[in-house]
Write a protein that holds these residues in place. Structure first.
Motif, PDB file in Angstrom:
ATOM      1  N   SER A 247      36.889  40.756  31.682  1.00 34.74           N
ATOM      2  CA  SER A 247      36.464  41.665  32.753  1.00 34.74           C
ATOM      3  C   SER A 247      37.423  42.827  32.963  1.00 34.74           C
ATOM      4  O   SER A 247      37.111  43.747  33.710  1.00 34.74           O
ATOM      5  CB  SER A 247      36.338  40.891  34.073  1.00 34.74           C
ATOM      6  OG  SER A 247      37.629  40.498  34.535  1.00 34.74           O
ATOM      7  N   ALA A 248      38.601  42.784  32.355  1.00 35.08           N
ATOM      8  CA  ALA A 248      39.676  43.759  32.618  1.00 35.08           C
ATOM      9  C   ALA A 248      40.166  43.635  34.054  1.00 35.08           C
ATOM     10  O   ALA A 248      40.493  44.620  34.711  1.00 35.08           O
ATOM     11  CB  ALA A 248      39.233  45.194  32.330  1.00 35.08           C
ATOM     12  N   ALA A 249      40.246  42.395  34.541  1.00 32.07           N
ATOM     13  CA  ALA A 249      40.749  42.144  35.893  1.00 32.07           C
ATOM     14  C   ALA A 249      42.136  42.748  36.059  1.00 32.07           C
ATOM     15  O   ALA A 249      42.985  42.635  35.178  1.00 32.07           O
ATOM     16  CB  ALA A 249      40.807  40.634  36.158  1.00 32.07           C
ATOM     17  N   GLY A 250      42.354  43.384  37.179  1.00 38.82           N
ATOM     18  CA  GLY A 250      43.637  43.991  37.493  1.00 38.82           C
ATOM     19  C   GLY A 250      43.686  45.481  37.218  1.00 38.82           C
ATOM     20  O   GLY A 250      44.492  46.190  37.822  1.00 38.82           O
ATOM     21  N   VAL A 251      42.828  45.974  36.332  1.00 38.57           N
ATOM     22  CA  VAL A 251      42.887  47.394  35.958  1.00 38.57           C
ATOM     23  C   VAL A 251      42.473  48.284  37.127  1.00 38.57           C
ATOM     24  O   VAL A 251      43.200  49.202  37.517  1.00 38.57           O
ATOM     25  CB  VAL A 251      42.020  47.677  34.717  1.00 38.57           C
ATOM     26  CG1 VAL A 251      41.938  49.185  34.455  1.00 38.57           C
ATOM     27  CG2 VAL A 251      42.596  46.975  33.497  1.00 38.57           C
ATOM     28  N   ARG A 252      41.306  48.031  37.703  1.00 38.58           N
ATOM     29  CA  ARG A 252      40.849  48.857  38.826  1.00 38.58           C
ATOM     30  C   ARG A 252      41.800  48.760  40.009  1.00 38.58           C
ATOM     31  O   ARG A 252      42.154  49.771  40.628  1.00 38.58           O
ATOM     32  CB  ARG A 252      39.448  48.429  39.262  1.00 38.58           C
ATOM     33  CG  ARG A 252      38.333  48.993  38.427  1.00 38.58           C
ATOM     34  CD  ARG A 252      36.987  48.515  38.927  1.00 38.58           C
ATOM     35  NE  ARG A 252      36.740  47.120  38.620  1.00 38.58           N
ATOM     36  CZ  ARG A 252      35.777  46.379  39.167  1.00 38.58           C
ATOM     37  NH1 ARG A 252      34.986  46.905  40.085  1.00 38.58           N
ATOM     38  NH2 ARG A 252      35.601  45.124  38.817  1.00 38.58           N
ATOM     39  N   ALA A 253      42.217  47.536  40.319  1.00 42.65           N
ATOM     40  CA  ALA A 253      43.112  47.330  41.466  1.00 42.65           C
ATOM     41  C   ALA A 253      44.445  48.032  41.235  1.00 42.65           C
ATOM     42  O   ALA A 253      44.984  48.680  42.146  1.00 42.65           O
ATOM     43  CB  ALA A 253      43.331  45.835  41.695  1.00 42.65           C
ATOM     44  N   GLY A 254      44.983  47.900  40.025  1.00 39.29           N
ATOM     45  CA  GLY A 254      46.261  48.534  39.709  1.00 39.29           C
ATOM     46  C   GLY A 254      46.198  50.045  39.798  1.00 39.29           C
ATOM     47  O   GLY A 254      47.106  50.692  40.344  1.00 39.29           O
ATOM     48  N   ILE A 255      45.121  50.630  39.281  1.00 40.56           N
ATOM     49  CA  ILE A 255      44.965  52.089  39.336  1.00 40.56           C
ATOM     50  C   ILE A 255      44.833  52.556  40.781  1.00 40.56           C
ATOM     51  O   ILE A 255      45.441  53.553  41.187  1.00 40.56           O
ATOM     52  CB  ILE A 255      43.742  52.526  38.507  1.00 40.56           C
ATOM     53  CG1 ILE A 255      43.973  52.236  37.024  1.00 40.56           C
ATOM     54  CG2 ILE A 255      43.449  54.014  38.715  1.00 40.56           C
ATOM     55  CD1 ILE A 255      42.732  52.371  36.168  1.00 40.56           C
TER      56      ILE A 255
END
Length: 480
Positions: free
Chosen positions: A462-470
């Motif tokens: 899912s690419a978890a962490g990418v949206r939150a990190g950005i």
């Protein structure tokens, strides 16, 4: 996703835009909207729930609960998924909500294109190439999305798609060396600094916990250090990611059922690389470093063992009682390295514990740390980005569970309960006093890899962490 979908905003009305099909959202089962053919839908007993396509008018109706970012993101993704394998090259959709809502809708549409077919012999190319967003006059106060908003959605979706591709790759291909080469490619493309530490350099850095995990693998370990350093940056963020390209559990061998999907144990490291890619593309005015510990955890005659005592880079000794609690050993040394960079914020992402999945479910990441305000801030921004997160609290009683009789700390707790928190507490023991209030630990074990479609995610990564990190980094860039 690369360059196969064009989203165009047009300042025209619905009937002035020539498209092969239309998408209409039915909000809260309201069939009396002026773009809804109520009579026609009633003939088919459609009541505003789920998805319904009217072939006569070539209109796809999608029921949503309300106009907000979460509903629109998921609905945009559903619309593209519906059309992408049909014989429609384009469709049109109206303006829904404010800029935040439209950003979510556009991001969802970009993510709807994603599919992982690298290992399929018969690859099906989608026909859908273009989406028109038209100003249909749903509400005069809402306007077409600006170009920079659309570009941002495309950049984030591209980073997520790239991360998904690598996490989904099989362990035979996606080795630690592959992650190092991928990082070099990202650095070259996006003008980042890239420093790769091999086994010799890791020994020099006294990363003995990291090296112990790698010992039985035929694939060498690498510490990947990516740096984005814009001019006049006033704040420095360091991200750390767990990059276990495969984890069989070591001598504390996993049952075979639990070994499947362990190619996804590199999700935290891949997320960090993806975040750096997006931050560079967005040209955010903030210095960001990404540290990834890339290795395998395997079995063999030279494997590290339960009962071993390891001496970490930070100087603390670690009693090993379970070799399947390996990610925290790699992260301990990587966090030590990261603190030498003197960050203003320090955040690690890791598929660290099955206990986090038990506690929060498959779809939610756990947030841990010592600074309540920082945890609150990350939680708010992560939820705003569309990722589900929840805080897990440290306490002094759980701290006692990782005490060791023969070393400074034990790599597993003396109780099966609260395992996600005790793993976070273990990492916290390697955070120096001056960085304790600046550190966050994000356990993404639940949402990183799920074997079914959910929200804007397909089967797998899912690419978890990418949206939150950005979102977190962008907020710091804006507000400090």
């Amino acid at each position: 996703m690369k360059n196969i979908l064009s989203i165009v905003a047009k300042q025209t009305k619905n009937n002035q835009t020539n498209a092969q099909a239309s998408v209409v959202f039915v909000v809260d089962k309201n069939l009396k909207h002026h773009f809804v053919n109520e009579k026609q839908l009633k003939e088919f007993d459609y009541k505003g729930e789920g998805v319904f396509f009217v072939q006569e008018t070539k209109t796809l109706y999608i029921g949503i609960e309300r106009i907000d970012s979460d509903c629109l993101r998921e609905a945009g993704c559903a619309a593209v998924r519906y059309f992408k394998n049909l014989h429609y090259e384009n469709f049109k959709i109206g303006v829904y909500g404010d800029d935040k809502c439209m950003y979510a809708l556009i991001l969802g549409m970009y993510l709807g294109v994603y599919q992982f077919d690298k290992y399929k012999s018969n690859k099906k190319e989608g026909v859908l190439k273009q989406i028109f967003i038209v100003n249909e006059g749903y509400d005069k106060k809402f306007k077409l999305p600006e170009e920079d908003l659309m570009i941002r959605a495309q950049i984030v979706a591209q980073a997520m798609s790239d991360v998904r591709d690598v996490v989904n790759m099989i362990p035979y291909e996606a080795t630690p060396e592959f992650l190092a080469k991928w990082s070099k490619q990202i650095a070259k493309t996006h003008k980042l600094e890239c420093n790769i530490l091999g086994k010799k350099e890791l020994k020099k850095e006294k990363m003995n916990a990291f090296l112990a995990v790698n010992r039985a693998s035929v694939n060498d370990p690498y510490l990947i250090h990516l740096s984005y350093k814009p001019k006049k940056a006033k704040t420095k963020i360091v991200l750390v990611g767990k990059g276990l390209t495969y984890d069989c559990g070591g001598l504390s061998l996993k049952p075979s059922d639990f070994m499947v999907t362990m190619k996804a144990d590199k999700s935290g490291g891949c997320a960090v690389i993806g975040i750096l890619q997006a931050v560079a593309s967005l040209k955010l005015p903030i210095e960001v470093h990404g540290i990834v510990g890339a290795t395998e955890n395997m079995i063999g005659g030279d494997a590290y063992k339960p009962d071993d005592v390891l001496f970490s880079r930070e100087g603390k000794s670690i009693e090993v009682r379970n070799t399947d609690a390996e990610g925290r050993l790699v992260l301990a040394d990587c966090l030590s390295y990261a603190q030498d960079l003197k960050p203003d914020y320090l955040v690690d992402f890791a598929t660290l514990t099955g206990a986090c999945v038990v506690g929060l479910g498959e779809y939610t990441s756990g947030i841990m740390g010592y600074n309540k305000d920082l945890k609150d801030r990350f939680e708010t921004l992560a939820l705003q980005s569309g990722e589900l997160v929840a805080q897990l609290p440290f306490n002094k009683h759980l701290e006692k569970l990782v005490e060791s009789k023969i070393a400074d700390i034990c790599n597993v707790a003396g109780s099966r309960y609260g395992g996600a928190i005790t793993a976070g507490i273990f990492l916290g023991a390697f955070i120096r006093k001056e960085f304790r209030e600046k550190w966050l630990h994000i356990d993404i074990a639940g949402p990183a890899f799920v074997e079914k479609d959910w929200d804007v995610n397909t089967y797998g990564a899912s690419a978890a962490g990418v949206r939150a990190g950005i979102e977190f980094i962008n907020d710091i860039a804006l507000r400090g």
